[in-house]
Write a protein that holds these residues in place. Structure first.
Motif, PDB file in Angstrom:
ATOM      1  N   UNK A 134       1.441   2.424   9.395  1.00 25.08           N
ATOM      2  CA  UNK A 134       0.929   2.911   8.118  1.00 25.08           C
ATOM      3  C   UNK A 134      -0.196   3.919   8.341  1.00 25.08           C
ATOM      4  N   UNK A 135      -1.086   3.609   9.283  1.00 26.59           N
ATOM      5  CA  UNK A 135      -2.209   4.503   9.546  1.00 26.59           C
ATOM      6  C   UNK A 135      -1.687   5.862  10.011  1.00 26.59           C
ATOM      7  N   UNK A 190      -3.099  23.232   2.031  1.00 29.52           N
ATOM      8  CA  UNK A 190      -4.199  23.750   1.240  1.00 29.52           C
ATOM      9  C   UNK A 190      -4.762  25.020   1.902  1.00 29.52           C
ATOM     10  N   UNK A 200      -0.202   7.781   6.991  1.00 26.82           N
ATOM     11  CA  UNK A 200      -1.200   8.282   6.030  1.00 26.82           C
ATOM     12  C   UNK A 200      -2.000   9.431   6.652  1.00 26.82           C
ATOM     13  N   UNK A 201      -2.347   9.287   7.928  1.00 33.81           N
ATOM     14  CA  UNK A 201      -3.052  10.359   8.628  1.00 33.81           C
ATOM     15  C   UNK A 201      -2.227  11.639   8.592  1.00 33.81           C
ATOM     16  N   UNK A 260       2.251  10.484  -3.241  1.00 38.95           N
ATOM     17  CA  UNK A 260       1.926  10.876  -1.872  1.00 38.95           C
ATOM     18  C   UNK A 260       3.147  10.660  -0.993  1.00 38.95           C
ATOM     19  N   UNK A 313       0.848  -1.198   0.000  1.00 39.52           N
ATOM     20  CA  UNK A 313       0.000   0.000   0.000  1.00 39.52           C
ATOM     21  C   UNK A 313       0.884   1.249   0.000  1.00 39.52           C
ATOM     22  N   UNK A 329      -1.482  17.837   4.216  1.00 41.81           N
ATOM     23  CA  UNK A 329      -2.082  18.194   2.948  1.00 41.81           C
ATOM     24  C   UNK A 329      -3.154  19.271   3.177  1.00 41.81           C
ATOM     25  N   UNK A 330      -3.982  19.049   4.226  1.00 42.47           N
ATOM     26  CA  UNK A 330      -5.001  20.032   4.607  1.00 42.47           C
ATOM     27  C   UNK A 330      -4.346  21.375   4.932  1.00 42.47           C
ATOM     28  N   UNK A 357      -2.298  13.259   5.157  1.00 39.74           N
ATOM     29  CA  UNK A 357      -3.544  13.982   4.862  1.00 39.74           C
ATOM     30  C   UNK A 357      -3.668  15.234   5.736  1.00 39.74           C
ATOM     31  N   UNK A 366       2.205   7.155  -6.503  1.00 38.50           N
ATOM     32  CA  UNK A 366       1.220   8.139  -6.965  1.00 38.50           C
ATOM     33  C   UNK A 366       1.498   9.525  -6.396  1.00 38.50           C
ATOM     34  N   UNK A 388       2.729   1.842  -3.264  1.00 37.07           N
ATOM     35  CA  UNK A 388       1.835   2.296  -4.331  1.00 37.07           C
ATOM     36  C   UNK A 388       1.443   3.764  -4.129  1.00 37.07           C
ATOM     37  N   UNK A 389       1.224   4.145  -2.862  1.00 36.00           N
ATOM     38  CA  UNK A 389       0.857   5.541  -2.582  1.00 36.00           C
ATOM     39  C   UNK A 389       2.016   6.466  -2.951  1.00 36.00           C
TER      40      UNK A 389
END
Lengths: 289, 290
Positions: free
Chosen positions: A272-273, A287, A276-277, A260, A251, A283-284, A280, A258, A254-255
């Motif tokens: 992993x969690x 933004x 990824x958290x 990330x 996982x 990322x917020x 994101x 792409x 692959x991320x």
């Protein structure tokens, strides 16, 4: 308290039609207090390797040192070594033979020539260590479930109070609950008593969850020998030798492909969690900012 | 018509109690209803002691119901006259490959079943060939089973069942003693039989990766069916599965954890690809949410 192998070679049935080199030039060290894992395809030499660690099999050439002492030295106390390096074979419950669980666990320390009181004290303690309740002590081993039998068998080794515990696929054939119970128990022993553990397993998920270092065997040689996250970086090579990385490694890879920015070294669900958290989360922020 | 049907199946095991006299009974299967259509691939999950194997042994009449009824292709398993037909209809493969092989040569072992059924010799030969080919073991036909790997032995055991041309095969943890490569070989062989010969497969297993491709999953707990549905339906219920200390695939668990912390992901993600795609979509959604 380390085990060290230097240029170990092992050949089965030398000089016959069945001659087979099982281990080739193995140089490895298992330092004191480490929780190490050994993985490899069937026939890769894992089981032959661990049988060298307590002198059960003698290397065709090369040397094995326990605490810096050459175990092949003529006057080396081999019997002593076998109680210090406890080896739990595959399906150890097939080796239970006494009339009840408690007597079976007593067998090892009894053979060490310890007084009866000490033998029983150790057996009691060992059964507690594997989390087997007292109501099972006087039962025939054959009345226990698969997971319980296996714990009784492991207790038989622990009762010898080894400094190193080697387990050859201790969870094969168990259900998920039995598997978690046994591995958690072993981890507890490792943490609380600092016992050195060598775990042979086919399950990458288990290996990733528990061990500090992985030795990957392939065709009788050491292919990788590093921290889990480093070893799993080579997931494509692992596949070529019939192994695989844990699912989450795929996982994360692959991320990353792409675009990330996640931690490709995360090999457990928790790791992993978290990664990824945090991706994101950042990322917020970007933004918003 | 269904190939396997169980109606309120109950099975009690009898055991001599501590005092050595009285019989104690323990309920292993407790009121199970099943209805399986031909050609399905069914996976059965559950802890040791949940009643999976007891249930499985009813399907070819190794065990008979204490209460309730089991029908195999319309035949009541209690009907002693139908016993042979039932066992021909539903074949069984067990966990330990070493306990199931009797022949000294692979093709002899596979011929054992049809031979006992009185199949004529030329027909036996063709069945042995086609069943060994169906599990990818034809090249090993004149090998000694002793020198095969665990996965290869299990495939020979499956071929032995296939040679009897059953409509249904029950595999009771056929991969528990195998390494990852052996596991894949056995599962592929079972999937191929299911797809190409429409053999109904009941697979009992603890390995999640073997479950996600099944048509239907049954989860057993304490002799009862705890839940059932497609793999996606079953693995959407992570909380319940965890409560019963059952496994979920690692990606499903990861997706579940991420969803809990607020990422917009669908339930019941089963593969790496699904999770990566869903996370990609979540990123795009957040990026354009202004």
């Amino acid at each position: 308290m380390s085990i060290k192998l230097e240029h170990v070679n092992y050949i089965y049935s030398p000089g016959t039609a069945y001659e087979k080199q099982a281990l080739t030039d193995i140089c490895l060290e298992f330092p004191d207090g480490q929780f190490a894992g050994i993985i490899g395809h069937t026939g890769s030499g894992k089981s032959t390797l661990i049988q060298h660690l307590n002198g059960l099999v003698r290397a065709t050439s090369g040397t094995v040192y326990y605490n810096g002492e050459d175990i092949y030295r003529e006057d080396y106390p081999m019997k002593d070594l076998r109680s210090r390096v406890g080896l739990v074979f595959q399906y150890p419950e097939y080796q239970l033979f006494e009339v009840d669980v408690f007597s079976d666990v007593c067998f090892g320390p009894k053979n060490l020539g310890l007084p009866k009181e000490e033998v029983e004290k150790r057996a009691y303690h060992a059964l507690q260590q594997v989390g087997l309740k007292e109501k099972y002590f006087k039962k025939s081993p054959f009345e226990l479930s698969g997971g319980q039998k296996r714990r009784a068998a492991i207790a038989g080794i622990l009762a010898m109070q080894p400094e190193v515990l080697i387990l050859d696929e201790p969870t094969a054939g168990l259900d998920p609950k039995g598997r978690d119970d046994i591995l958690d128990q072993i981890q507890l022993l490792h943490r609380e008593q600092g016992i050195t553990v060598v775990l042979v397993s086919h399950s990458m998920e288990d290996i990733a969850r528990y061990v500090e270092r992985i030795v990957v065997m392939d065709k009788g040689r050491v292919r990788f020998n590093d921290r889990p996250e480093k070893v799993f970086e080579h997931y494509r090579e692992l596949e070529q030798i019939g192994l695989a990385a844990p699912q989450v490694t795929y996982v994360m890879q692959a991320l990353r492909e792409r675009g990330m920015d996640v931690d490709i070294h995360a090999a457990t669900v928790e790791g992993a969690a978290a990664s990824i958290r945090s991706y994101f989360g950042n990322f917020e922020k970007r933004r918003e900012g | 018509m269904s190939i396997i049907q169980a109606k309120k199946l109950i099975h009690d095991y009898q055991k001599i109690g501590e005092d050595g006299k009285t019989e104690v009974s323990s309920r292993a299967v407790d009121g199970v209803d099943l209805d399986i259509a031909p050609g399905q691939f069914i996976a059965i999950l559950g802890h040791n002691g949940s009643g999976k194997s007891t249930l499985a042994k009813h399907i070819n009449a190794i065990l008979l119901p204490t209460h309730g009824t089991v029908y195999v292709d319309g035949m009541d398993t209690k009907d002693a006259e139908k016993l042979e037909d039932i066992r021909r209809t539903a074949g069984m493969v067990f966990q330990n490959p070493d306990n199931q092989i009797i022949g000294t040569v692979v093709d002899e072992d596979v011929a054992f079943g049809p031979e006992n059924m009185g199949v004529p010799t030329p027909e036996i030969l063709s069945r042995v060939e086609s069943s060994l080919k169906s599990v990818g073991m034809w090249e090993y036909r004149d090998h000694s089973p002793n020198r095969l790997s665990g996965g290869q032995k299990q495939r020979v055991a499956i071929a032995g069942v296939v040679a009897m041309e059953p409509k249904c095969i029950v595999l009771d943890e056929p991969t528990a003693m195998l390494d990852p490569m052996g596991r894949k070989e056995v599962i592929r062989a079972a999937q191929k039989l299911n797809r190409e010969k429409q053999v109904t497969i009941l697979l009992i297993t603890h390995y999640m990766e073997e479950v996600i491709e099944a048509d239907h999953v049954i989860v057993m707990d304490q002799g009862k069916i705890l839940m059932q549905g497609t793999p996606r339906e079953v693995f959407s219920r992570v909380e319940e599965l965890k409560e019963h200390r059952l496994d979920v695939p690692q990606v499903t668990m990861l997706a579940y954890e991420l969803k809990k912390s607020g990422l917009p992901l669908p339930d019941g993600i089963l593969t790496v690809q699904e999770l990566v795609d869903a996370l990609d979509a979540a990123r795009a959604q957040r990026g354009s949410a202004e």
